[in-house]
Design a protein around this motif. Structure first.
Motif, PDB file in Angstrom:
ATOM      1  N   UNK A 147       0.830  -1.204   0.000  1.00 27.99           N
ATOM      2  CA  UNK A 147       0.000   0.000   0.000  1.00 27.99           C
ATOM      3  C   UNK A 147       0.862   1.251   0.000  1.00 27.99           C
ATOM      4  N   UNK A 148       1.919   1.264   0.802  1.00 22.61           N
ATOM      5  CA  UNK A 148       2.786   2.445   0.829  1.00 22.61           C
ATOM      6  C   UNK A 148       3.471   2.661  -0.508  1.00 22.61           C
ATOM      7  N   UNK A 225       0.187  -2.679  13.021  1.00 26.37           N
ATOM      8  CA  UNK A 225       0.146  -2.350  11.592  1.00 26.37           C
ATOM      9  C   UNK A 225      -1.201  -1.807  11.129  1.00 26.37           C
ATOM     10  N   UNK A 226      -2.272  -2.023  11.882  1.00 22.45           N
ATOM     11  CA  UNK A 226      -3.593  -1.570  11.445  1.00 22.45           C
ATOM     12  C   UNK A 226      -3.649  -0.050  11.251  1.00 22.45           C
ATOM     13  N   UNK A 232      -2.483   4.647   5.052  1.00 17.08           N
ATOM     14  CA  UNK A 232      -2.155   4.509   3.631  1.00 17.08           C
ATOM     15  C   UNK A 232      -3.417   4.466   2.772  1.00 17.08           C
ATOM     16  N   UNK A 233      -4.463   3.782   3.237  1.00 21.65           N
ATOM     17  CA  UNK A 233      -5.713   3.739   2.476  1.00 21.65           C
ATOM     18  C   UNK A 233      -6.367   5.110   2.412  1.00 21.65           C
ATOM     19  N   UNK A 234      -6.300   5.894   3.494  1.00 21.70           N
ATOM     20  CA  UNK A 234      -6.857   7.246   3.469  1.00 21.70           C
ATOM     21  C   UNK A 234      -6.149   8.116   2.432  1.00 21.70           C
ATOM     22  N   UNK A 238      -8.635   9.068  -2.456  1.00 23.66           N
ATOM     23  CA  UNK A 238      -9.061  10.003  -3.507  1.00 23.66           C
ATOM     24  C   UNK A 238      -8.590   9.613  -4.905  1.00 23.66           C
ATOM     25  N   UNK A 239      -7.508   8.853  -5.009  1.00 21.06           N
ATOM     26  CA  UNK A 239      -6.968   8.480  -6.316  1.00 21.06           C
ATOM     27  C   UNK A 239      -7.568   7.179  -6.857  1.00 21.06           C
ATOM     28  N   UNK A 240      -8.348   6.451  -6.050  1.00 20.63           N
ATOM     29  CA  UNK A 240      -8.817   5.135  -6.472  1.00 20.63           C
ATOM     30  C   UNK A 240      -9.752   5.173  -7.683  1.00 20.63           C
ATOM     31  N   UNK A 241     -10.772   6.055  -7.733  1.00 23.40           N
ATOM     32  CA  UNK A 241     -11.666   6.021  -8.908  1.00 23.40           C
ATOM     33  C   UNK A 241     -10.931   6.206 -10.229  1.00 23.40           C
ATOM     34  N   UNK A 242     -10.026   7.186 -10.298  1.00 19.65           N
ATOM     35  CA  UNK A 242      -9.275   7.387 -11.531  1.00 19.65           C
ATOM     36  C   UNK A 242      -8.355   6.228 -11.837  1.00 19.65           C
TER      37      UNK A 242
END
Length: 550
Positions: A147-148, A225-226, A232-234, A238-242
């Motif tokens: 993720x990072x 780690x949670x 990282x997910x936050x 915002x970039x996920x849809x694109x």
């Protein structure tokens, strides 16, 4: 499966759900061992259609329950599996050199998708149901790292290459799915062990080390780690849809093929993990509470706490076993096996030895004296006689144990003495107040204690008084009953009260609790009378000590 006009999948109806669940029927049928052997033959092939002779040869080669089937019975089993949806009829053309060969080979079957999935899950359960699966903790570290790295390349000006993004996302979700599955399997095994109440000392010791070391390491790693995964997910959100749109434009896979087909609305495609936004929502919900139901991390923490509580319960049980209060589960199971293997007469002997079911014995406990039970009354419906506990458990009336020590009441006695002293002091103060207020009740206001003492003396005096008949010439000229001088006293308080009946007299007593008006009564307050030996009273004669108030 139908799809709405918008193109999204719909939930399956009742009929579709029933057809899919029918694929599990063979696992609970009486011939389930034969069905499983047949399904394993088909699962060992890919896109292969097999006829009855082919399946029969493979069953005999593998051995086991299916090896004893004949061709007719195998045909019945294959047809039944087809009706349940585990197998499909093959549409391949049969080439035969004779009619007999055609009759043997015309019915060919191949594995359905749901049949293959059910059998694969069943084999997994049979192979690993009793085994403890290790939690792949290292995969959680790889998920965090992936993720990072994805956040780092997405935030760059050129963003991430579509093919690189596909590889990273696929790897990320494969690692996460394996980690989540291992956690669920391990805690399912843990719950199975926690439900046991017959652990011996060796099993308990191993179980304790498992909880205190292994589970603690898991929870600590997840708790560490949670927050990093959530952060990282936050950043990536915002970039996920694109990003998903670019990946779909680069490689649509089966989704693109189904979208190009006209008139094939029944085709559904299960996309790779990570290609839909719902997959990412599930990943974030594992590490953070997004719907108010709690995250999987919270559930993991709660499950660990419950496991530790169960460990303590087992520890208490084992401590009780040292005093004889142990679970008899193993002994009862062994006794049940003896009953099952014994002949009828031997079973009766075992029951007598195990439970003490001998003939009736007279215990010497007579019924109540007022109960007369006829001789023909059955013990089943007759009255119950209370048997002492010592006689029930030990067959003896003798009391056991050491005689209890006498309870120490010194503290209670001390409190009672203090209360008595305080009460006596209060009554002495009230008596002093009454003596000092004698003759001037109209000018003073008595305390509650003084008024209570005065009313107590007055009630005693009136109770001891004697009535006399008044003549016409006396008592203010009115005929009736008069009252001789009534008296009461308290020698301990050295106070006495004399009451005179006088027509028209009014005595007003003022106090903190209110005013009391006495009609036709005069009160005299003085000291107690002299002792019976004839000595003079304290403070002078009675006439000198008493003061009348009207």
């Amino acid at each position: 499966m139908e799809e709405p006009a918008s193109g999204g999948p719909v939930e399956p109806g009742d009929d579709a759900v029933r057809r899919q669940l029918d694929a599990y029927t063979y696992l609970s049928a009486p011939e389930r061992l034969e069905h499983i052997a047949i399904m394993r033959v088909f699962c060992g092939t890919l896109l292969a259609d097999l006829a009855v002779p082919d399946v029969l040869a493979k069953l005999r080669q593998a051995g086991g329950p299916g090896a004893a089937l004949d061709a007719d019975t195998l045909t019945v089993r294959l047809e039944q599996l087809e009706r349940w949806g585990n197998l499909l009829r093959s549409s391949h053309t049969v080439k035969a050199s004779s009619i007999a060969e055609y009759q043997r080979s015309r019915a060919r079957y191949q594995l359905s998708r749901v049949g293959e999935r059910v059998q694969r899950d069943a084999d997994g359960v049979l192979a690993e149901a009793d085994a403890a699966r290790e939690v792949s903790n290292e995969l959680l570290a790889l998920v965090e790292r992936g993720l990072r790295e994805l956040v780092a390349v997405v935030g760059e000006p050129g963003s991430v290459e579509p093919q690189e993004g596909l590889e990273r996302i696929s790897t990320l979700f494969v690692q996460f799915a394996e980690f989540a599955d291992s956690v669920r399997d391990f805690y399912a095994y843990l719950g199975q062990v926690l439900a046991r109440y017959d652990l011996d000392s060796a099993e308990y010791q191993g179980f304790k080390e498992l909880l205190l070391d292994y589970v603690e390491a898991i929870t600590e790693d997840v708790a560490f780690r949670a927050p990093r995964v959530s952060a990282a997910l936050d950043t990536l959100w915002p970039h996920l849809p694109g990003l998903l749109e670019r990946l779909d434009a680069h490689a649509q896979g089966l989704a693109g093929l189904s979208a190009q087909g006209e008139g094939r609305s029944d085709a559904r495609v299960q996309r790779s993990r990570g290609r839909e936004l719902a997959d990412w929502e599930g990943l974030r919900g594992w590490f953070r509470d997004t719907d108010g139901q709690g995250s999987q991390v919270d559930q993991l923490r709660d499950a660990t706490l419950r496991a530790l509580q169960s460990l303590l319960a087992n520890a208490k049980r084992m401590l009780r076993s040292a005093t004889g209060e142990m679970s008899r589960r193993r002994d009862l199971l062994r006794l049940a096996r003896w009953f099952d293997e014994a002949a009828p007469q031997d079973a009766h002997d075992i029951a007598v030895a195990a439970f003490g079911l001998y003939g009736a014995r007279h215990l010497g406990v007579p019924p109540g004296g007022d109960e007369v039970v006829p001789a023909y009354t059955s013990w089943w419906t007759g009255p119950v006689v209370e048997v002492p506990v010592a006689l029930q458990e030990r067959g003896s009336r003798a009391q056991r144990g050491r005689t209890a020590a006498v309870e120490d009441h010194s503290a209670q006695k001390r409190r009672l003495r203090e209360a008595a002293r305080e009460q006596a002091a209060a009554r002495r103060a009230a008596a002093d107040e009454l003596r000092s207020a004698a003759g001037r009740f109209d000018d003073v206001r008595l305390t509650s204690a003084a008024l209570s003492l005065l009313l107590e003396l007055l009630a005693t005096a009136l109770g001891n008084a004697r009535l006399r008949r008044a003549d016409a010439a006396s008592e203010a000229g009115a005929a009736g009953f008069g009252l001789d001088a009534a008296r009461s006293e308290d020698a301990d308080l050295d106070i006495g009260l004399t009451v005179h009946w006088t027509a028209g007299a009014r005595t007003l007593l003022r106090s903190a609790d209110g005013d009391l008006l006495l009609d036709d009564l005069e009160l005299g307050i003085g000291r107690a009378r002299a002792p019976s030996d004839g000595s003079a009273p304290v403070g002078g004669t009675e006439a000198e000590a008493e003061v009348s108030v009207s």
